[in-house]
Scaffold this active site. Sequence first.
Site, PDB file in Angstrom:
ATOM      1  N   SER A   1     -23.346  66.740 -39.149  1.00 27.09           N
ATOM      2  CA  SER A   1     -24.467  67.119 -39.738  1.00 27.09           C
ATOM      3  C   SER A   1     -24.658  66.395 -41.044  1.00 27.09           C
ATOM      4  O   SER A   1     -24.754  65.151 -40.944  1.00 27.09           O
ATOM      5  CB  SER A   1     -24.593  68.588 -39.945  1.00 27.09           C
ATOM      6  OG  SER A   1     -25.745  69.115 -40.601  1.00 27.09           O
TER       7      SER A   1
ATOM      8  N   GLU B   1     -29.073  71.963 -30.415  1.00 29.43           N
ATOM      9  CA  GLU B   1     -28.717  71.861 -31.913  1.00 29.43           C
ATOM     10  C   GLU B   1     -29.519  73.244 -32.505  1.00 29.43           C
ATOM     11  O   GLU B   1     -28.923  73.999 -33.332  1.00 29.43           O
ATOM     12  CB  GLU B   1     -29.223  70.875 -32.517  1.00 29.43           C
ATOM     13  CG  GLU B   1     -28.663  69.341 -32.021  1.00 29.43           C
ATOM     14  CD  GLU B   1     -27.145  69.154 -32.674  1.00 29.43           C
ATOM     15  OE1 GLU B   1     -27.024  69.988 -33.641  1.00 29.43           O
ATOM     16  OE2 GLU B   1     -26.682  68.247 -32.516  1.00 29.43           O
TER      17      GLU B   1
ATOM     18  N   HIS C   1     -25.683  73.595 -33.126  1.00 28.52           N
ATOM     19  CA  HIS C   1     -25.306  72.965 -33.950  1.00 28.52           C
ATOM     20  C   HIS C   1     -23.966  73.605 -34.517  1.00 28.52           C
ATOM     21  O   HIS C   1     -23.819  74.796 -34.984  1.00 28.52           O
ATOM     22  CB  HIS C   1     -26.484  72.958 -35.358  1.00 28.52           C
ATOM     23  CG  HIS C   1     -26.341  72.037 -36.332  1.00 28.52           C
ATOM     24  ND1 HIS C   1     -26.376  70.671 -36.050  1.00 28.52           N
ATOM     25  CD2 HIS C   1     -26.086  72.123 -37.525  1.00 28.52           C
ATOM     26  CE1 HIS C   1     -26.405  69.915 -37.376  1.00 28.52           C
ATOM     27  NE2 HIS C   1     -25.986  71.076 -38.420  1.00 28.52           N
TER      28      HIS C   1
END
Length: 503
Positions: free
Chosen positions: A187, A315, A411
Amino acid sequence: MEKDLHPEVRTGQGVVKGRVEDGIAVFRGIPYAQPPFGALRFAAPEPVRPWDGVRPALEFGPPPPQYDRMSPQAADGSREQAPDCLTVNVWSPALGAIGLPVMVWFHGGAYVFGRSAEPVYDGAGLARRDVVVVSFNYRVGMEGFGLLAGSPANRGLLDQIAALRWVQENIAAFGGEPDDVTVFGESAGAGSIAALLAMPAAAGLFHQAVAQSVPGSYFTPRLAADIAGAVAARVGAVATAEALRDGDPHLLVRAADAVFATMPERAGQWGTVAHTETLCSPVVDGESLPCTPWEAVAGGAARELALMLGHNRQEYRLFMAKRGEFGSVTEERASAALRVFGPGGDGERAYRAAYPEADAEQLYETVMSDWLCRVPTLQLLEAQVAAGGVAYAYELRWPAPVSAGRLGSCHGLDVPLVFGTLDAPLARQMLGETAPPEAAALSERMQSAWARFAASGDPGWPGYRFAGRLSKVFDCEDGLLGDPLAASRKAWEQHPFSTLGAR
C-alpha cells in the site's frame, strides 16, 4: 550466558543490546535519525549522535504522531507517541554470518498512519529463511508529507532514505550484505518504494524491490499546498514550517483528520482526491521527487533492478466492508464512481463495455480496486518491461474467510501471508480467530517466494513479458495466468496514471 541471550552489536553510532527470541536475534528501537521535533521539526532527517555505553534495543520505538482512522481502538494512540520515533528494528538469524540477503519492510497506512511495531509485521518468520529483516518508522501525515513553505517536501520519503543509509552502514554487523538489499512494502509502503525508484537520492541504496498493491496517488505541489493550507487553518496558522513548528503535533493530527472529514465537500477544489481516503501522498515537486514513478521507470530508472510487483484481486472489498457497502451499491453510486475513477473522460462507458455482465456492485468494486492499486501496479510493471528491465508479476486470489467470504482477496490480506503472522490482531480481522489450514500453506509458499527473490532475484516463476503477460496466481492451488487484468488493462492503456492536482 547473558551475552548469548542478550547479544551486543556495535553500530556506527554505538553498541546496542538485543535479545534472542526462539533462535532469532532481535534488536528493536535503534535510532537511525535524530528525533524530528523542536528545531528539527519539519526538517530533513539529521544523523543520530553517537552514544556511550550499551544502549538497550529491546522495545520498539514509539510511532510518529498519527491518528489511525482504520482502527477506532487506536484513536487515542497519540499518548504513546514520543519524540524518538525514527527507529529501525532488525531480525537476524545469524549474527556471525557474512553476506546474508537483507529485506527492508516499508509499512503502509495511506501515508497518514502506520508503525513498525504492529505484530503483523514481525520479521521472525522471514528471518528463519536465512535473511536479515529490517523494519522502521517514518514520519506520516503532515509531519512527513504536508507541503510547508520553509521545509523540504516529502520528508517521509527522506526518512526512508535515511533508514536505508543506516542499513548500508550497519547491516553487515548483523550478518547482512549491504550490496544485497531488497525493499518490500505494501500500500503506501509500496507507493513509497515506487517513489524511491524516481528519486536520485535513493540510487544505490537497494538492489531489488517488491511492491505489493502500489497506490496511484501522487500529488502536484498545488494540490499538496492547498491541503496543507486547509489543515494549518484549522489550528489558526498558515502552512509554513515556522508557523507550525512550535505547535502541538497531536493538534495538527486532529486538524488533518477534521479536514479529511470535509473532503467530499471539496470536489470542486481538489478533484478526484476529494473522493478518496488520501489526504497525504508523495509530492512530485520536481526536486526531491522529479517525476512520477511510471515516468521514471519507463525512462529506465529501474532497469538495473529486479522488480516484483503484484496486487490482490479484490483490493477494494476491505473498504466496502468497513463502510457496510455490500448489498447496497446502487446504479447511481456505481455510475458516479465510474465517472470519477474510470479512465479518461468516459470511464463509465469504458467499464460497462469492458465488463458487460457486471452488476452495479461488481462495477463499483472493480473500478475502485483498479484505481486504488491494481492498474497503478500494472502500469508500473509494464513500464519496467518496456524499458528493458526485469519484472515478475503476481496476483493474490485466495479469499479471506471472514465476513462470509465477502472480503475476498482484499487489500492488506497479503501482509500476514508474507510475514507468516496469521494470529496477529490485524490478521485475525481477515482470517478469523484461527486461520484455516490453507492460509498457513499459502503463507508458507508466499514467504518462500519472497525470501527466494531476496536471495536470488528470481521468485520461482517466469518473468513478465508482453508476449503472454504471465503472472503468478496465489490461491488454494497456485498457477500461472496470462494477462489476469486484461479487460481493465485495455480500458486504461491510453490513459497512463499521473499526478493528482487541484482544480
